[in-house]
Each structure stands twice: as structure tokens, then as C-alpha cells.
Enzyme design. Sequence first.
Site, PDB file in Angstrom:
ATOM      1  N   ASN A 122       0.847  -1.212   0.000  1.00 44.15           N
ATOM      2  CA  ASN A 122       0.000   0.000   0.000  1.00 44.15           C
ATOM      3  C   ASN A 122       0.875   1.251   0.000  1.00 44.15           C
ATOM      4  O   ASN A 122       1.952   1.281   0.595  1.00 44.15           O
ATOM      5  CB  ASN A 122      -1.010   0.002   1.155  1.00 44.15           C
ATOM      6  CG  ASN A 122      -0.406  -0.250   2.516  1.00 44.15           C
ATOM      7  OD1 ASN A 122       0.636  -0.884   2.645  1.00 44.15           O
ATOM      8  ND2 ASN A 122      -1.059   0.246   3.545  1.00 44.15           N
ATOM      9  N   ILE A 123       0.394   2.263  -0.693  1.00 46.60           N
ATOM     10  CA  ILE A 123       1.145   3.517  -0.844  1.00 46.60           C
ATOM     11  C   ILE A 123       0.204   4.666  -0.508  1.00 46.60           C
ATOM     12  O   ILE A 123      -0.676   5.008  -1.304  1.00 46.60           O
ATOM     13  CB  ILE A 123       1.703   3.647  -2.280  1.00 46.60           C
ATOM     14  CG1 ILE A 123       2.588   2.433  -2.614  1.00 46.60           C
ATOM     15  CG2 ILE A 123       2.487   4.956  -2.418  1.00 46.60           C
ATOM     16  CD1 ILE A 123       3.091   2.384  -4.045  1.00 46.60           C
ATOM     17  N   GLU A 124       0.371   5.192   0.702  1.00 47.76           N
ATOM     18  CA  GLU A 124      -0.545   6.248   1.166  1.00 47.76           C
ATOM     19  C   GLU A 124      -0.042   7.627   0.753  1.00 47.76           C
ATOM     20  O   GLU A 124       1.075   7.784   0.240  1.00 47.76           O
ATOM     21  CB  GLU A 124      -0.689   6.145   2.694  1.00 47.76           C
ATOM     22  CG  GLU A 124      -1.313   4.817   3.099  1.00 47.76           C
ATOM     23  CD  GLU A 124      -1.489   4.654   4.595  1.00 47.76           C
ATOM     24  OE1 GLU A 124      -0.949   5.470   5.372  1.00 47.76           O
ATOM     25  OE2 GLU A 124      -2.162   3.695   4.988  1.00 47.76           O
ATOM     26  N   CYS A 143      -4.230   0.837  -2.122  1.00 47.56           N
ATOM     27  CA  CYS A 143      -4.006  -0.434  -1.432  1.00 47.56           C
ATOM     28  C   CYS A 143      -2.861  -1.229  -2.068  1.00 47.56           C
ATOM     29  O   CYS A 143      -2.414  -0.931  -3.183  1.00 47.56           O
ATOM     30  CB  CYS A 143      -5.270  -1.284  -1.486  1.00 47.56           C
ATOM     31  SG  CYS A 143      -6.648  -0.621  -0.540  1.00 47.56           S
ATOM     32  N   GLU A 152      -3.055  -4.316  -3.156  1.00 47.93           N
ATOM     33  CA  GLU A 152      -3.503  -5.176  -4.257  1.00 47.93           C
ATOM     34  C   GLU A 152      -3.357  -4.505  -5.620  1.00 47.93           C
ATOM     35  O   GLU A 152      -2.836  -5.122  -6.562  1.00 47.93           O
ATOM     36  CB  GLU A 152      -4.956  -5.618  -4.012  1.00 47.93           C
ATOM     37  CG  GLU A 152      -5.136  -6.504  -2.765  1.00 47.93           C
ATOM     38  CD  GLU A 152      -5.444  -5.730  -1.495  1.00 47.93           C
ATOM     39  OE1 GLU A 152      -5.001  -4.571  -1.368  1.00 47.93           O
ATOM     40  OE2 GLU A 152      -6.123  -6.292  -0.627  1.00 47.93           O
ATOM     41  N   CYS A 199     -10.411  -4.790   0.429  1.00 44.15           N
ATOM     42  CA  CYS A 199     -11.555  -3.883   0.522  1.00 44.15           C
ATOM     43  C   CYS A 199     -12.452  -4.045  -0.714  1.00 44.15           C
ATOM     44  O   CYS A 199     -12.083  -4.723  -1.674  1.00 44.15           O
ATOM     45  CB  CYS A 199     -11.067  -2.437   0.658  1.00 44.15           C
ATOM     46  SG  CYS A 199     -10.470  -1.720  -0.880  1.00 44.15           S
ATOM     47  N   CYS A 205     -10.882  -3.119  -4.083  1.00 44.23           N
ATOM     48  CA  CYS A 205      -9.863  -4.099  -4.491  1.00 44.23           C
ATOM     49  C   CYS A 205     -10.507  -5.375  -5.002  1.00 44.23           C
ATOM     50  O   CYS A 205      -9.989  -5.998  -5.931  1.00 44.23           O
ATOM     51  CB  CYS A 205      -8.929  -4.413  -3.328  1.00 44.23           C
ATOM     52  SG  CYS A 205      -7.725  -3.111  -3.063  1.00 44.23           S
TER      53      CYS A 205
HETATM   54  O1  LIG Z   1      -7.110  -4.910   1.438  1.00 43.78           O
HETATM   55  C1  LIG Z   1      -6.568  -3.883   1.850  1.00 43.78           C
HETATM   56  C2  LIG Z   1      -7.134  -3.083   2.849  1.00 43.78           C
HETATM   57  C3  LIG Z   1      -6.445  -1.953   3.261  1.00 43.78           C
HETATM   58  N1  LIG Z   1      -5.253  -1.651   2.682  1.00 43.78           N
HETATM   59  C4  LIG Z   1      -4.523  -0.448   3.106  1.00 43.78           C
HETATM   60  C5  LIG Z   1      -5.137   0.849   2.719  1.00 43.78           C
HETATM   61  C6  LIG Z   1      -4.532   1.787   3.739  1.00 43.78           C
HETATM   62  O2  LIG Z   1      -3.239   2.189   3.284  1.00 43.78           O
HETATM   63  C7  LIG Z   1      -4.358   0.904   4.974  1.00 43.78           C
HETATM   64  C8  LIG Z   1      -5.398   1.146   6.035  1.00 43.78           C
HETATM   65  O3  LIG Z   1      -6.674   1.054   5.516  1.00 43.78           O
HETATM   66  O4  LIG Z   1      -4.444  -0.421   4.514  1.00 43.78           O
HETATM   67  C9  LIG Z   1      -4.677  -2.439   1.718  1.00 43.78           C
HETATM   68  O5  LIG Z   1      -3.594  -2.167   1.222  1.00 43.78           O
HETATM   69  N2  LIG Z   1      -5.369  -3.540   1.327  1.00 43.78           N
HETATM   70 ZN   LIG Z   2      -8.275  -2.120  -1.208  1.00 46.11          ZN
END
Ligand SMILES: O=c1ccn([C@H]2C[C@H](O)[C@@H](CO)O2)c(=O)[nH]1
Ligand SMILES: [Zn+2]
EC number: 3.5.4.5
Length: 130
Positions: free
Chosen positions: A41-43, A52, A54, A85, A88
Amino acid sequence: MPRDLFEAARDAMKYAHAPYSKFPVGAAIRADDGKVYTGANIENLSFPQGWCAEPTAIGCMVMGGGKKIVEMAVVAEKLALCPPCGGCRQKIAEFAGPETRIYLCDDGGVQKTLTMDELLPFAFKTESLG
Ligand SMILES: O=c1ccn([C@H]2C[C@H](O)[C@@H](CO)O2)c(=O)[nH]1
Ligand SMILES: [Zn+2]
């Protein structure tokens, strides 16, 4: 149990950029070309702009030449499992079949296995377009 896929997802998680949620996630795809593609994941400071793990892995697969997801593992650093989620699930479905397996992992390995059809029942499909 696809231990190599779990380990690839766990290794990918180290690349997560998750300073806001502090919830690093890793994903690994075994594609139809036999290769394993990974993502984290890359915020972003502008919160909705992050994404996310995925879709990172899916983007790597597409750019590496993979066309279909054979199986996929997802792992989070926190002890809880990380079910993909809703958004995804739709993104995974684009490259999966109803029997494609998705593995939810914790730090011990695969804890739950779901098919694509279980993960996203009654999905929007090409037939839905009419
Ligand atoms: O299936 C998922 C669910 C959440 N996140 C990430 C999104 C966010 O950066 C962090 C918290 O929600 O987790 C994912 O990468 N994949
Ligand atoms: Zn997701």
C-alpha cells in the site's frame, strides 16, 4: 499451502508507505505466466490519493506481461487478517476467474482461503453489460 506466495507478500509489505494508517499491507500474485508479482500500500498526505497493496501488485503484473491472476496472497503487519476492501475486490475480479484463490495471511502464513466468487459474489460481469 503456497508458502512462497505468502513469503513474497510478506517481503513486499516491507515496501509499504503507510505513515498515516501505520497499517502496512503486502500482496503477491502468481500470474498465468508463472511469475510472482508483488505490491504494497502507498498512502498519501492527501488521504484519498493513497491506494491499497492489491492494485500495486496488479499494476506490476500487467506491466510485467501477466494476464490472469492464478492465486493471490494478502498479508498485513498487524495481527488481524486483511480481507481486500470492496474496491480491491472489483480490481482483482478483472483479472481472476470464479475459482481463483485468494489467501488471507497473518505472520504465521495462510489462515483463510477464499475463491474469487466467495470474495465478490454476484459480481458485475461483462454479461451484465447486455
Ligand atoms: O485490502 C486492503 C485493505 C487496506 N489496505 C490499506 C489501505 C490503507 O493504506 C491501509 C489502512 O486502511 O491499509 C490495503 O492495502 N489492502
Ligand atoms: Zn483495497
